[in-house]
Design a protein around this motif. Structure first.
Motif, short mmCIF file in Angstrom:
data_model
loop_
_atom_site.label_atom_id
_atom_site.label_comp_id
_atom_site.label_asym_id
_atom_site.label_seq_id
_atom_site.Cartn_x
_atom_site.Cartn_y
_atom_site.Cartn_z
N LEU A 34 27.20 51.39 27.63
CA LEU A 34 27.86 50.88 26.50
C LEU A 34 29.34 49.96 27.03
CD1 LEU A 34 27.21 53.12 23.39
CD2 LEU A 34 26.13 50.86 24.07
N LEU A 35 29.82 51.11 27.70
CA LEU A 35 31.29 50.37 28.31
C LEU A 35 31.13 49.19 29.15
CD1 LEU A 35 34.16 51.04 28.01
CD2 LEU A 35 34.01 52.53 29.82
N VAL A 36 30.06 49.04 29.96
CA VAL A 36 29.78 47.99 30.71
C VAL A 36 29.22 46.94 30.16
CG1 VAL A 36 28.09 47.13 32.60
CG2 VAL A 36 29.23 49.57 32.92
N ILE A 37 28.49 46.91 29.07
CA ILE A 37 28.06 46.09 28.36
C ILE A 37 29.39 45.45 27.51
CG2 ILE A 37 26.50 45.43 26.25
CD1 ILE A 37 24.59 47.38 27.63
N ALA A 38 30.16 46.43 26.86
CA ALA A 38 31.08 45.76 26.00
C ALA A 38 32.00 45.26 26.94
CB ALA A 38 31.84 47.03 25.43
N THR A 39 32.61 45.42 28.09
CA THR A 39 33.48 44.65 28.99
C THR A 39 32.89 43.44 29.33
OG1 THR A 39 32.64 45.77 31.01
CG2 THR A 39 34.69 46.77 30.05
N GLY A 40 31.56 43.57 29.78
CA GLY A 40 30.82 42.02 29.88
C GLY A 40 30.95 41.03 28.84
N VAL A 41 30.71 41.58 27.35
CA VAL A 41 30.80 40.64 26.24
C VAL A 41 32.12 40.41 26.06
CG1 VAL A 41 30.40 40.72 23.89
CG2 VAL A 41 28.63 41.78 25.30
N ILE A 42 33.04 41.32 25.88
CA ILE A 42 34.45 40.88 25.65
C ILE A 42 34.77 40.08 26.93
CG2 ILE A 42 36.73 41.90 25.54
CD1 ILE A 42 35.51 44.46 24.51
N GLY A 44 33.27 37.92 28.60
CA GLY A 44 32.63 36.50 28.40
C GLY A 44 33.22 35.70 27.20
N TYR A 45 33.80 36.45 26.34
CA TYR A 45 34.40 35.85 25.08
C TYR A 45 35.61 35.37 25.52
CZ TYR A 45 37.11 35.36 20.80
OH TYR A 45 37.90 34.89 19.85
N LEU A 46 36.51 36.22 26.33
CA LEU A 46 37.85 35.78 26.51
C LEU A 46 37.83 34.59 27.75
CD1 LEU A 46 39.51 39.39 26.90
CD2 LEU A 46 39.91 37.51 25.24
N ALA A 47 36.94 34.64 28.40
CA ALA A 47 36.86 33.68 29.64
C ALA A 47 36.58 32.36 29.05
CB ALA A 47 35.76 34.02 30.47
N ARG A 48 35.65 32.55 28.19
CA ARG A 48 35.02 31.11 27.49
C ARG A 48 36.26 30.64 26.60
NH1 ARG A 48 32.70 29.95 22.30
NH2 ARG A 48 31.53 28.04 22.33
N ARG A 49 37.18 31.38 25.71
CA ARG A 49 38.20 31.18 24.85
C ARG A 49 39.29 30.50 25.70
NH1 ARG A 49 41.56 35.48 22.35
NH2 ARG A 49 42.79 35.15 24.33
N GLU A 50 39.56 31.27 26.77
CA GLU A 50 40.82 30.73 27.99
C GLU A 50 40.36 29.44 28.57
OE1 GLU A 50 44.09 31.68 28.20
OE2 GLU A 50 43.43 33.08 26.47
N THR A 71 46.99 23.54 35.64
CA THR A 71 46.00 23.80 34.68
C THR A 71 44.80 23.79 35.36
OG1 THR A 71 47.38 22.58 33.20
CG2 THR A 71 45.02 23.10 32.53
N LEU A 72 44.46 23.16 36.56
CA LEU A 72 43.45 23.15 37.48
C LEU A 72 43.28 24.62 38.22
CD1 LEU A 72 42.98 19.63 38.93
CD2 LEU A 72 41.71 20.87 36.80
N LEU A 73 44.41 25.19 38.53
CA LEU A 73 44.28 26.33 39.04
C LEU A 73 44.23 27.34 38.12
CD1 LEU A 73 44.79 28.02 41.61
CD2 LEU A 73 47.19 28.10 41.19
N ASP A 74 44.70 27.28 36.72
CA ASP A 74 44.47 28.09 35.77
C ASP A 74 42.82 28.14 35.82
OD1 ASP A 74 46.60 29.34 34.73
OD2 ASP A 74 47.04 27.76 33.58
N GLY A 75 42.31 26.99 35.46
CA GLY A 75 40.80 27.08 34.93
C GLY A 75 40.02 27.78 36.40
N ALA A 76 40.55 27.45 37.73
CA ALA A 76 39.73 28.18 38.71
C ALA A 76 39.97 29.59 38.66
CB ALA A 76 40.31 27.79 40.10
N CYS A 77 41.04 30.15 38.08
CA CYS A 77 41.34 31.63 37.99
C CYS A 77 40.64 32.20 36.73
CB CYS A 77 42.95 32.03 37.79
SG CYS A 77 43.86 31.82 39.06
N ILE A 78 40.39 31.48 35.84
CA ILE A 78 39.55 31.68 34.66
C ILE A 78 38.00 31.99 35.10
CG2 ILE A 78 38.63 31.15 32.24
CD1 ILE A 78 41.66 30.12 31.96
N LEU A 79 37.48 30.93 35.79
CA LEU A 79 35.99 30.69 36.09
C LEU A 79 35.75 32.04 37.27
CD1 LEU A 79 33.50 29.43 36.43
CD2 LEU A 79 34.28 28.27 38.26
N ALA A 80 36.87 32.24 37.99
CA ALA A 80 36.50 33.39 38.87
C ALA A 80 36.42 34.82 38.19
CB ALA A 80 37.73 33.73 39.83
N GLY A 81 37.67 34.92 37.17
CA GLY A 81 37.66 35.97 36.41
C GLY A 81 36.43 36.28 35.53
N GLY A 82 35.81 35.24 34.96
CA GLY A 82 34.62 35.07 34.12
C GLY A 82 33.60 35.64 34.82
#
Length: 131
Positions: A34-42, A44-50, A71-82
């Motif tokens: 459940l924890l692994v699924i929750a971190t994936g869902v949360i 994914g939501y945070l990466a999409r929002r950011e 901002t492009l570096l932000d986007g690359a970090c968010i993509l990698a983080g997602g």
């Protein structure tokens, strides 16, 4: 470089499996899943929002005639983080959350900028053009 990538491809899953087995022995298998699924869902939501916020900021900067380099570096970090957040495991989730949250992403961007600057100054970073 090739052996570094092969080492990472082998080492990261081993570390993740060790972490999952360890946490599973502490809290049990069902809560671990459940924890692994929750971190994936949360994550994914945070990466999409950011990612959407970063996209909007880049569009505003382009509309104003500004170069959206940071901002492009932000986007690359968010993509990698997602990607890290959607990968099952706790250590990759930690890296993913660091890259997605704005405050910790700023520290990661600073390290990335320093690394890129060092590579460019030493001549180990080259641009390729089609001729």
């Amino acid at each position: 470089m090739f052996w570094l990538i092969v080492g990472i491809i082998i080492l990261v899953p081993v570390i993740e499996l060790w972490g999952l087995i360890t946490v599973g022995s502490w809290i049990g298998p069902f809560p671990t899943i459940l924890l692994v699924i929750a971190t994936g869902v949360i994550g994914g939501y945070l990466a999409r929002r950011e990612g959407l916020n970063t996209y909007r900021l880049a569009m505003i900067q382009l509309r104003n005639g500004e170069l959206p380099a940071d901002t492009l570096l932000d986007g690359a970090c968010i993509l990698a983080g997602g990607i890290f957040l959607l990968t099952p495991g706790f250590f990759t989730d930690l890296i993913g959350f660091i890259l997605v949250f704005p405050y910790t992403r700023g520290m990661a961007k600073l390290l990335i900028k320093r690394w890129l600057n060092k590579k460019i100054r030493s001549g180990h970073f080259s641009w390729y053009r089609k001729r």
